[in-house]
Design a protein around this motif. Structure first.
Motif, short mmCIF file in Angstrom:
data_model
loop_
_atom_site.label_atom_id
_atom_site.label_comp_id
_atom_site.label_asym_id
_atom_site.label_seq_id
_atom_site.Cartn_x
_atom_site.Cartn_y
_atom_site.Cartn_z
N LEU A 19 0.83 -1.21 0.00
CA LEU A 19 0.00 0.00 0.00
C LEU A 19 0.87 1.26 0.00
O LEU A 19 0.55 2.24 -0.67
CB LEU A 19 -0.94 0.01 1.21
N ILE A 20 1.97 1.22 0.74
CA ILE A 20 2.89 2.37 0.75
C ILE A 20 3.49 2.59 -0.64
O ILE A 20 3.60 3.72 -1.12
CB ILE A 20 4.01 2.16 1.80
N MET A 21 3.89 1.48 -1.28
CA MET A 21 4.42 1.59 -2.64
C MET A 21 3.39 2.18 -3.60
O MET A 21 3.72 2.97 -4.49
CB MET A 21 4.86 0.20 -3.14
N MET A 22 2.13 1.81 -3.42
CA MET A 22 1.06 2.36 -4.25
C MET A 22 0.91 3.86 -4.04
O MET A 22 0.75 4.62 -4.99
CB MET A 22 -0.27 1.66 -3.94
N ILE A 23 0.96 4.27 -2.78
CA ILE A 23 0.83 5.70 -2.47
C ILE A 23 1.94 6.50 -3.12
O ILE A 23 1.73 7.61 -3.63
CB ILE A 23 0.82 5.91 -0.95
N TYR A 24 3.14 5.92 -3.15
CA TYR A 24 4.28 6.60 -3.77
C TYR A 24 4.41 6.29 -5.26
O TYR A 24 5.44 6.55 -5.88
CB TYR A 24 5.58 6.22 -3.05
N LYS A 25 3.33 5.71 -5.84
CA LYS A 25 3.23 5.49 -7.28
C LYS A 25 4.33 4.56 -7.81
O LYS A 25 4.86 4.76 -8.90
CB LYS A 25 3.26 6.82 -8.03
N LEU A 367 -7.23 3.01 -1.55
CA LEU A 367 -5.78 2.87 -1.53
C LEU A 367 -5.30 1.89 -2.59
O LEU A 367 -4.27 2.11 -3.24
CB LEU A 367 -5.32 2.41 -0.14
N LEU A 368 -6.04 0.80 -2.77
CA LEU A 368 -5.68 -0.17 -3.81
C LEU A 368 -5.76 0.47 -5.19
O LEU A 368 -4.95 0.18 -6.07
CB LEU A 368 -6.60 -1.39 -3.74
N GLY A 369 -6.72 1.35 -5.39
CA GLY A 369 -6.86 2.02 -6.67
C GLY A 369 -5.75 2.99 -6.98
O GLY A 369 -5.48 3.29 -8.14
N VAL A 370 -5.07 3.47 -5.93
CA VAL A 370 -3.99 4.44 -6.14
C VAL A 370 -2.87 3.86 -7.00
O VAL A 370 -2.15 4.59 -7.67
CB VAL A 370 -3.43 4.92 -4.77
N GLY A 371 -2.76 2.54 -7.03
CA GLY A 371 -1.72 1.91 -7.85
C GLY A 371 -1.93 2.10 -9.33
O GLY A 371 -1.03 1.83 -10.12
N GLY A 372 -3.09 2.59 -9.73
CA GLY A 372 -3.34 2.88 -11.14
C GLY A 372 -3.89 1.71 -11.92
O GLY A 372 -4.06 1.78 -13.13
N SER A 373 -4.18 0.59 -11.24
CA SER A 373 -4.79 -0.56 -11.90
C SER A 373 -5.92 -1.05 -11.02
O SER A 373 -5.69 -1.76 -10.05
CB SER A 373 -3.76 -1.68 -12.13
N GLY A 374 -7.13 -0.65 -11.35
CA GLY A 374 -8.26 -1.00 -10.51
C GLY A 374 -8.44 -2.50 -10.36
O GLY A 374 -8.93 -2.97 -9.34
N PHE A 375 -8.01 -3.26 -11.36
CA PHE A 375 -8.24 -4.71 -11.34
C PHE A 375 -7.31 -5.44 -10.39
O PHE A 375 -7.65 -6.49 -9.87
CB PHE A 375 -8.10 -5.28 -12.76
#
Length: 457
Positions: A19-25, A367-375
């Motif tokens: 989740l942290i990696m997702m937040i930092y894109k 937060l999961l969506g922040v990764g840019g891949s909703g799936f």
């Protein structure tokens, strides 16, 4: 009484890191692979087994997604075939004559994008209708940035979060939720999806009208006009017959109550037939022998490009679900589902209620969506809904639908700049500018949807 140990704590720690990696894109494929190996070692205590578990997890994940990958690939192949003979231009060209002002353009362009995206997904749909209808929308007075917003919200938001016909998103969520028929998830999602869609679109429309009033003389960007060349009679026939065939599919799905894999099979088989017929018409039967293979190959390249990271990410999150954890880890530690254990542990020791569960599900989904891949987050969304629903009296399909809607609206390509590039490029706007325009309407939609879930779930 459920007990948790090092295996569970490490799994949660990896999720937090992801989740942290997702937040930092940052890309999360590598953390997921490492996480599978670590969990495999803790569960078995054997390095050799942990290496094998990495492979097993990917195979199990791929097996769960294979039907979805195939249908997306076949539809992509059909779209390419239609573009090759320019049938796509002829199919949407009649719509242009009705786009005479910004309001009409907003809704005509939007609903066209919605309908096409339901059948061929938003990414192919952008290429399918973007170059045909965007010039007409710009000429009507709709600014380029709002053309992009319209395509984005109706396609990557409304269409992708519902996915009523292809049923890729509901199928993924349903697998993790522990139900075999995505129809139940779709049925449970209708109210929440409607609230999310209507509130977001209305908010966006109000902002669009305000912008036009504030800047009535804004110079609109021009794009190249569609070439006005002679279209063959066979192309026109294909352009008319193809939508009619898919409309017939919808009727058959309704009449014979086809659900899940049965409905998907009908859509997929139709896509194959259209691809073959188009290739024969364009190249003759002899040349079509090779051209059909090329179209199908291109379609599967697209499908695997989209789903390759989803398979890896899903492999890690499937460790949290009982059914798939048993296949990956075998009998022993973790085979009951790591997240299932944690959820039961928490529910036995901490008071939880409907409101707190809905807020937790919504927050994690965003937060999961922040990764840019909703799936990529859908396996976890389904698993969490299953865990929460076993702890309190709440509709698990509705809770999973809530997570699916929020995750895809956020991560499917509405407010994450790097996933907005295709639409931004077609409309000649900056991805960050598009994300900024989408942010407030999507936020309003999410809040309205959460409130609705609290009232009705």
């Amino acid at each position: 009484m459920v007990q948790i140990g090092m295996l569970h704590y490490m799994y949660l720690a990896v999720i937090v890191f992801i989740l942290i990696m997702m937040i930092y894109k940052k890309d999360i494929v590598l953390p997921c692979l490492i996480g599978i190996g670590i969990i495999g070692y803790i569960a078995t205590g054997n390095v050799l087994n942990s290496v094998q578990i990495i492979y097993k997890a990917l195979v199990v994940s791929a097996r769960e997604f294979i039907e979805i990958i195939v249908i997306i690939s076949l539809i992509s192949a059909m779209s390419k075939s239609l573009r090759d003979i320019r049938a796509d231009e002829f199919m949407v060209k009649p719509m242009k004559k009705f786009m005479t002002n910004p309001t009409l353009s907003f809704f005509i362009l939007g609903f066209t994008m919605l309908i096409v995206s339901w059948f061929i997904w938003p990414t192919p749909a952008v290429a399918f209708i973007g170059t045909i209808m965007v010039p007409a929308a710009l000429k009507s007075g709709l600014p380029a940035i709002w053309v992009a917003v319209t395509l984005n919200l109706f396609g990557n938001g409304m269409a992708l979060s519902s996915d009523f016909f292809i049923q890729a998103a509901p199928a993924i969520t349903s697998k993790a939720l522990g139900i075999n028929n995505p129809f139940y998830l779709i049925k449970a999602s209708l109210l929440l999806w409607s609230v999310m869609s209507i509130s977001t679109i209305v908010s966006s429309f109000i902002m669009m009208k305000r912008d036009i009033i504030k800047s009535p003389k804004e110079k609109l960007k021009e794009v190249n006009e569609v070439r006005n060349v002679l279209v063959k009679i066979s192309t026109k026939i294909i352009a008319v017959v193809t939508p009619l065939i898919f409309i017939m599919d919808i009727f058959l799905i309704y009449k014979f109550k086809l659900k899940g894999a049965e409905a998907t099979s009908l859509i997929g088989g139709t896509a194959v037939i259209v691809t073959v017929v188009v290739s024969i018409i364009k190249y003759s039967f002899k040349r079509a022998l090779g051209e059909v293979a090329g179209s199908i190959k291109d379609g599967f390249i697209f499908g695997m490009k989209v789903f390759a990271p989803v398979i890896i990410i899903g492999a890690f999150f499937f460790l949290g679900s009982k059914e798939t954890a048993l296949q990956i880890l075998g009998k022993g530690a973790g085979s009951t589902g790591i997240l299932s254990d944690v959820g039961l542990y928490v529910s036995q020791r901490f008071p939880i209620n409907k409101v707190s569960v809905i807020i937790m599900q919504s927050s994690i989904s965003a937060l999961l969506g922040v990764g840019g891949s909703g799936f990529s987050g859908l396996p976890l969304i389904g698993t969490l809904a299953q865990v929460f629903s076993s702890s309190i009296n709440i509709n698990k399909e509705g809770l999973a639908a809530l997570g699916q809607i929020i995750t895809i609206w956020v991560g499917g390509g509405t407010i994450i700049p790097w996933s907005l590039v295709p639409i931004a490029a077609i409309c000649d706007v900056q991805p960050f500018e598009l994300a900024k325009k989408n942010l407030i309407p999507v936020f309003i939609g999410v809040i309205c949807t959460i409130i609705t879930a609290i009232i009705f779930l």
